[in-house]
Design a protein around this motif. Structure first.
Motif, mmCIF file in Angstrom:
data_model
loop_
_atom_site.group_PDB
_atom_site.id
_atom_site.type_symbol
_atom_site.label_atom_id
_atom_site.label_comp_id
_atom_site.label_asym_id
_atom_site.label_seq_id
_atom_site.Cartn_x
_atom_site.Cartn_y
_atom_site.Cartn_z
ATOM 1 N N GLU A 23 -6.895 -9.134 -0.535
ATOM 2 C CA GLU A 23 -7.243 -8.224 -1.624
ATOM 3 C C GLU A 23 -8.571 -8.610 -2.274
ATOM 4 O O GLU A 23 -9.323 -7.749 -2.723
ATOM 5 N N ILE A 24 -8.879 -9.904 -2.314
ATOM 6 C CA ILE A 24 -10.194 -10.322 -2.816
ATOM 7 C C ILE A 24 -11.274 -9.829 -1.862
ATOM 8 O O ILE A 24 -12.304 -9.301 -2.287
ATOM 9 N N GLU A 25 -11.036 -9.982 -0.564
ATOM 10 C CA GLU A 25 -11.996 -9.494 0.424
ATOM 11 C C GLU A 25 -12.158 -7.976 0.325
ATOM 12 O O GLU A 25 -13.269 -7.449 0.435
ATOM 13 N N GLY A 26 -11.056 -7.285 0.096
ATOM 14 C CA GLY A 26 -11.117 -5.829 -0.049
ATOM 15 C C GLY A 26 -11.900 -5.411 -1.277
ATOM 16 O O GLY A 26 -12.707 -4.471 -1.222
ATOM 17 N N ALA A 27 -11.679 -6.102 -2.399
ATOM 18 C CA ALA A 27 -12.398 -5.765 -3.629
ATOM 19 C C ALA A 27 -13.889 -6.024 -3.480
ATOM 20 O O ALA A 27 -14.724 -5.209 -3.902
ATOM 21 N N LEU A 28 -14.241 -7.159 -2.869
ATOM 22 C CA LEU A 28 -15.646 -7.468 -2.654
ATOM 23 C C LEU A 28 -16.278 -6.451 -1.705
ATOM 24 O O LEU A 28 -17.410 -5.987 -1.927
ATOM 25 N N ALA A 29 -15.566 -6.084 -0.649
ATOM 26 C CA ALA A 29 -16.071 -5.075 0.283
ATOM 27 C C ALA A 29 -16.304 -3.742 -0.420
ATOM 28 O O ALA A 29 -17.323 -3.076 -0.202
ATOM 29 N N LEU A 30 -15.383 -3.357 -1.293
ATOM 30 C CA LEU A 30 -15.518 -2.099 -2.027
ATOM 31 C C LEU A 30 -16.766 -2.114 -2.902
ATOM 32 O O LEU A 30 -17.540 -1.144 -2.935
ATOM 33 N N MET A 31 -16.984 -3.214 -3.620
ATOM 34 C CA MET A 31 -18.166 -3.313 -4.472
ATOM 35 C C MET A 31 -19.448 -3.281 -3.652
ATOM 36 O O MET A 31 -20.419 -2.612 -4.016
ATOM 37 N N LEU A 32 -19.470 -3.993 -2.527
ATOM 38 C CA LEU A 32 -20.665 -4.041 -1.694
ATOM 39 C C LEU A 32 -20.986 -2.667 -1.105
ATOM 40 O O LEU A 32 -22.158 -2.252 -1.068
ATOM 41 N N LYS A 48 -1.832 -7.492 5.440
ATOM 42 C CA LYS A 48 -1.236 -7.525 4.105
ATOM 43 C C LYS A 48 -1.936 -6.472 3.255
ATOM 44 O O LYS A 48 -2.743 -6.798 2.386
ATOM 45 N N PRO A 49 -1.665 -5.204 3.529
ATOM 46 C CA PRO A 49 -2.419 -4.137 2.857
ATOM 47 C C PRO A 49 -2.211 -4.130 1.353
ATOM 48 O O PRO A 49 -1.156 -4.510 0.840
ATOM 49 N N GLY A 50 -3.253 -3.706 0.651
ATOM 50 C CA GLY A 50 -3.208 -3.595 -0.799
ATOM 51 C C GLY A 50 -4.195 -2.547 -1.262
ATOM 52 O O GLY A 50 -5.015 -2.051 -0.478
ATOM 53 N N PRO A 51 -4.153 -2.185 -2.541
ATOM 54 C CA PRO A 51 -4.977 -1.072 -3.035
ATOM 55 C C PRO A 51 -6.477 -1.277 -2.890
ATOM 56 O O PRO A 51 -7.202 -0.324 -2.577
ATOM 57 N N PHE A 52 -6.979 -2.497 -3.084
ATOM 58 C CA PHE A 52 -8.419 -2.682 -2.955
ATOM 59 C C PHE A 52 -8.870 -2.550 -1.507
ATOM 60 O O PHE A 52 -9.947 -2.012 -1.224
ATOM 61 N N GLN A 53 -8.064 -3.012 -0.577
ATOM 62 C CA GLN A 53 -8.397 -2.825 0.839
ATOM 63 C C GLN A 53 -8.421 -1.340 1.191
ATOM 64 O O GLN A 53 -9.305 -0.881 1.917
ATOM 65 N N LEU A 54 -7.457 -0.590 0.678
ATOM 66 C CA LEU A 54 -7.398 0.837 0.963
ATOM 67 C C LEU A 54 -8.592 1.571 0.358
ATOM 68 O O LEU A 54 -9.187 2.451 0.990
ATOM 69 N N MET A 64 -9.647 9.824 5.415
ATOM 70 C CA MET A 64 -9.618 9.515 3.992
ATOM 71 C C MET A 64 -8.337 10.043 3.346
ATOM 72 O O MET A 64 -7.743 9.389 2.489
ATOM 73 N N SER A 65 -7.910 11.233 3.757
ATOM 74 C CA SER A 65 -6.683 11.800 3.210
ATOM 75 C C SER A 65 -5.476 10.934 3.565
ATOM 76 O O SER A 65 -4.592 10.697 2.721
ATOM 77 N N LEU A 66 -5.436 10.443 4.806
ATOM 78 C CA LEU A 66 -4.340 9.561 5.210
ATOM 79 C C LEU A 66 -4.360 8.254 4.427
ATOM 80 O O LEU A 66 -3.310 7.722 4.040
ATOM 81 N N LEU A 67 -5.554 7.740 4.167
ATOM 82 C CA LEU A 67 -5.673 6.505 3.389
ATOM 83 C C LEU A 67 -5.236 6.727 1.948
ATOM 84 O O LEU A 67 -4.608 5.857 1.339
ATOM 85 N N TYR A 68 -5.559 7.902 1.400
ATOM 86 C CA TYR A 68 -5.104 8.197 0.031
ATOM 87 C C TYR A 68 -3.581 8.314 -0.019
ATOM 88 O O TYR A 68 -2.953 7.957 -1.030
ATOM 89 N N GLN A 69 -2.984 8.794 1.052
ATOM 90 C CA GLN A 69 -1.522 8.836 1.105
ATOM 91 C C GLN A 69 -0.954 7.423 1.001
ATOM 92 O O GLN A 69 0.037 7.182 0.286
ATOM 93 N N SER A 70 -1.566 6.469 1.695
ATOM 94 C CA SER A 70 -1.127 5.081 1.618
ATOM 95 C C SER A 70 -1.425 4.495 0.246
ATOM 96 O O SER A 70 -0.616 3.729 -0.309
ATOM 97 N N LEU A 71 -2.586 4.843 -0.324
ATOM 98 C CA LEU A 71 -2.932 4.335 -1.655
ATOM 99 C C LEU A 71 -1.960 4.851 -2.708
ATOM 100 O O LEU A 71 -1.590 4.123 -3.633
ATOM 101 N N TRP A 72 -1.516 6.098 -2.525
ATOM 102 C CA TRP A 72 -0.551 6.681 -3.465
ATOM 103 C C TRP A 72 0.739 5.858 -3.505
ATOM 104 O O TRP A 72 1.356 5.721 -4.552
#
Length: 220
Positions: free
Chosen positions: A43-52, A99-105, A124-132
């Motif tokens: 999740e830290i890697e996902g958050a950093l990836a999102l910001m980058l 280990k999926p989590g919201p920041f990775q999604l 993207m729609s499928l990913l939002y379904q998982s994020l939901w």
């Protein structure tokens, strides 16, 4: 902690901070520090990836007239390719840990939004379904509806947005999204009214100018 760091980043991004403290860079720096303290935490890697990924687009975010430019319309040659490559490596490392989590999604959604030759709206729609499933919030539902509209399901997206009115009637992005989707469905008068509400509550000058451009095009 990750939510706080991302809030620092988005505050700088949305307010277009040009002061001595670049909040976007500070958010990225602190996320890197946290990753060094807790390596291989997905999740830290996902958050950093999102910001980058988000920061990589900043040079293309505002046009010569000072108006915001949507991701899909941006000049890709202005994107910071080194940051994109780093973000994609981080995201892949996170996904490999299963280990999926919201920041990775959210990072995966951002990556799909930046795909060439254009956004992969279906993925993207499928990913939002998982994020939901992780974050069943009105804002996630709003963003999901926007993607649904871009994927060709404008009326379904509009129905979803209208169902969110009790929760998001005071939320400026809801009016902006609704204006765009009303325009897609051919409801010009209702779209114009929604654009005016969104313009009145726009969080910054770039967003206001972008929405004013959309409203002007609608009038013609």
């Amino acid at each position: 902690m990750l939510t706080t760091l991302y809030l620092i980043f988005t505050t700088g991004y949305v307010t277009e901070d040009t002061g001595p403290r670049d909040l976007c860079h500070e958010g990225i720096y602190l996320a890197r520090v946290l990753r060094d303290l807790q390596p291989e935490e997905p999740e830290i890697e996902g958050a950093l990836a999102l910001m980058l990924l988000t920061d990589a687009r900043r040079p293309a975010r505002i046009d010569a007239d000072g108006a915001m430019v949507p991701v899909e319309d941006q000049d890709r040659t202005l994107w910071r390719q080194d940051q994109i490559r780093e973000a994609q490596r981080l995201l892949q490392a996170a996904v490999d840990q299963r280990k999926p989590g919201p920041f990775q999604l959210k990072a995966a959604i951002a990556d799909c939004h930046m795909m060439a030759p254009g956004p992969d709206w279906r993925q993207m729609s499928l990913l939002y379904q998982s994020l939901w499933a992780c974050e069943p919030t009105p804002v996630v539902a709003l963003n999901w509806a926007v993607v649904m509209a871009e994927a060709g399901h404008a009326q379904l997206a509009l129905d979803k947005l209208d169902s969110l009115r009790p929760d998001l009637d005071d939320f400026q992005p809801w009016h902006a999204a609704r204006a765009n989707i009303l325009q897609k469905t051919g409801r010009s008068a209702a779209a114009a009214a929604a654009y005016r509400q969104a313009i009145e509550a726009a969080p910054n000058l770039a967003s206001r100018k972008f929405l004013q451009q959309r409203l002007q095009r609608l009038a013609h």
